[in-house]
Design a protein around this motif. Structure first.
Motif, mmCIF file in Angstrom:
data_model
loop_
_atom_site.group_PDB
_atom_site.id
_atom_site.type_symbol
_atom_site.label_atom_id
_atom_site.label_comp_id
_atom_site.label_asym_id
_atom_site.label_seq_id
_atom_site.Cartn_x
_atom_site.Cartn_y
_atom_site.Cartn_z
ATOM 1 N N ILE A 57 -3.227 6.957 -6.603
ATOM 2 C CA ILE A 57 -2.864 5.621 -6.122
ATOM 3 C C ILE A 57 -4.124 4.765 -6.011
ATOM 4 N N PRO A 58 -3.978 3.432 -6.046
ATOM 5 C CA PRO A 58 -5.136 2.552 -5.900
ATOM 6 C C PRO A 58 -5.622 2.484 -4.454
ATOM 7 N N LEU A 59 -6.868 2.065 -4.327
ATOM 8 C CA LEU A 59 -7.504 1.873 -3.022
ATOM 9 C C LEU A 59 -7.999 0.441 -2.919
ATOM 10 N N CYS A 60 -7.652 -0.221 -1.820
ATOM 11 C CA CYS A 60 -8.198 -1.554 -1.515
ATOM 12 C C CYS A 60 -9.234 -1.398 -0.414
ATOM 13 N N ILE A 61 -10.332 -2.124 -0.531
ATOM 14 C CA ILE A 61 -11.410 -2.016 0.454
ATOM 15 C C ILE A 61 -11.705 -3.379 1.056
ATOM 16 N N HIS A 62 -11.684 -3.417 2.382
ATOM 17 C CA HIS A 62 -12.068 -4.612 3.125
ATOM 18 C C HIS A 62 -13.265 -4.223 3.984
ATOM 19 N N ASP A 63 -14.432 -4.696 3.619
ATOM 20 C CA ASP A 63 -15.638 -4.335 4.351
ATOM 21 C C ASP A 63 -16.629 -5.494 4.281
ATOM 22 N N LYS A 64 -17.663 -5.392 5.084
ATOM 23 C CA LYS A 64 -18.719 -6.392 5.030
ATOM 24 C C LYS A 64 -19.457 -6.257 3.703
ATOM 25 N N VAL A 65 -19.826 -7.392 3.125
ATOM 26 C CA VAL A 65 -20.422 -7.359 1.794
ATOM 27 C C VAL A 65 -21.693 -6.526 1.778
ATOM 28 N N GLU A 66 -22.449 -6.543 2.870
ATOM 29 C CA GLU A 66 -23.694 -5.778 2.890
ATOM 30 C C GLU A 66 -23.453 -4.271 2.942
ATOM 31 N N GLU A 67 -22.210 -3.871 3.239
ATOM 32 C CA GLU A 67 -21.881 -2.449 3.277
ATOM 33 C C GLU A 67 -21.334 -1.930 1.946
ATOM 34 N N LEU A 68 -21.019 -2.821 1.023
ATOM 35 C CA LEU A 68 -20.396 -2.387 -0.227
ATOM 36 C C LEU A 68 -21.223 -1.364 -1.013
ATOM 37 N N PRO A 69 -22.564 -1.445 -1.009
ATOM 38 C CA PRO A 69 -23.320 -0.429 -1.747
ATOM 39 C C PRO A 69 -23.061 0.993 -1.263
ATOM 40 N N ARG A 70 -22.541 1.141 -0.043
ATOM 41 C CA ARG A 70 -22.310 2.480 0.507
ATOM 42 C C ARG A 70 -21.149 3.196 -0.177
ATOM 43 N N VAL A 71 -20.349 2.463 -0.960
ATOM 44 C CA VAL A 71 -19.240 3.133 -1.648
ATOM 45 C C VAL A 71 -19.547 3.381 -3.128
ATOM 46 N N ARG A 72 -20.733 3.035 -3.566
ATOM 47 C CA ARG A 72 -21.091 3.208 -4.979
ATOM 48 C C ARG A 72 -20.935 4.658 -5.427
#
Length: 287
Positions: A145-160
């Motif tokens: 299934i797909p995943l949607c992510i709502h996070d602070k932009v500065e935290e996005l590198p943590r999901v790379r």
């Protein structure tokens, strides 16, 4: 086909569906607002369908109304199952809780859920790519299934690292990253553009992104040109984000703003953004 990839539903039936954060009751003067913003108008599944019909929107994803029900997904799920020709449901679970993987399996296998949203929400100590979340990422991959992510932009590198580990998971980054986009070439949200190298990374946009793009010296045309150059139209999706931010009006008015802002694009690019990309991520909507 036009697909709205981000809508919320909730009801004033508090006996059947108790609210985590009480919303204004129908017929009363609003006194409790959504996380310090404007009160949301009551949006049942039936009211949402009426809004969609008035706007010419064919399908929609029902994203769990986290700030109303937190992790009680019943109304979102029940609404999607009541109108399977119009909706699929996207649940929300605590991404760090050890019981969440099994809860997700139950929702997908027994309640028809077709996606999950990671919310930072009330989890200030948890980053959505932290080790505590890895078990849930693994289960999402297994459930396909797909995943949607709502996070602070500065935290996005943590999901790379998770995007690379699970290339089979289509990950859509919600409009929340773009409440402010800054000025061209948009260094403020560089972390989002950096994720375009992953073919499983998608972007949802909403009217707040269009408004933000008009600030300073930018324009929606400059912003969306940059977005398409990075991701391609086939990885960008339109959403109304209704009923959040009520000052933006109805779904019809939000769609009209989006169509005008994106009118400079080719008809093929517009077709992807307003529907075809969503059907690629949520093929169940094709019906």
């Amino acid at each position: 086909m036009i697909v709205d990839t981000h809508t919320h539903v909730f009801t004033n039936d508090r006996m059947t569906y108790p609210q985590f954060a009480d919303t204004p009751r129908a017929g009363t003067i609003p006194s409790i607002s959504d996380i310090g913003q404007e009160p949301w108008p009551e949006t049942t599944a039936e009211k949402l369908i009426a809004q969609m019909d008035a706007a010419g929107v064919d399908k929609a994803t029902l994203v769990q109304a986290y700030f109303v029900y937190e992790y009680d997904n019943r109304y979102t799920v029940d609404s999607a199952n009541a109108y399977p020709d119009r909706f699929v449901s996207i649940c929300a679970l605590d991404p760090a809780a050890p019981e969440s993987p099994d809860k997700l399996s139950n929702l997908v296998e027994n309640a028809g859920v077709k996606g999950i949203r990671f919310m930072r929400g009330r989890l200030p100590k948890c980053t959505l790519g932290d080790p505590e979340t890895h078990a849930l990422w693994k289960r999402i991959a297994e459930l396909k299934i797909p995943l949607c992510i709502h996070d602070k932009v500065e935290e996005l590198p943590r999901v790379r690292a998770l995007l690379e580990r699970y290339p089979e998971i289509n990950v859509a980054f919600d409009h929340g990253w773009g409440h402010k986009v800054g000025e061209p070439p948009y260094p403020m949200i560089k972390a989002l553009f950096d994720l375009a190298i992953f073919p499983n990374a998608y972007v949802k946009t909403a009217i707040n992104n269009i408004v933000a793009a008009r600030e300073g010296v930018g324009t929606p045309q400059i912003f969306y040109t940059k977005l398409i150059e990075s991701f391609g139209a086939h990885r960008i999706m339109w959403s109304s984000n209704y009923p959040a931010h009520p000052h933006f009006g109805s779904i019809a008015s939000r769609l009209e703003v989006a169509k005008k802002a994106l009118a400079f694009l080719s008809s093929d690019e517009q077709a992807w953004i307003f529907g075809r990309t969503a059907l690629r991520v949520w093929p169940w909507l094709a019906g």
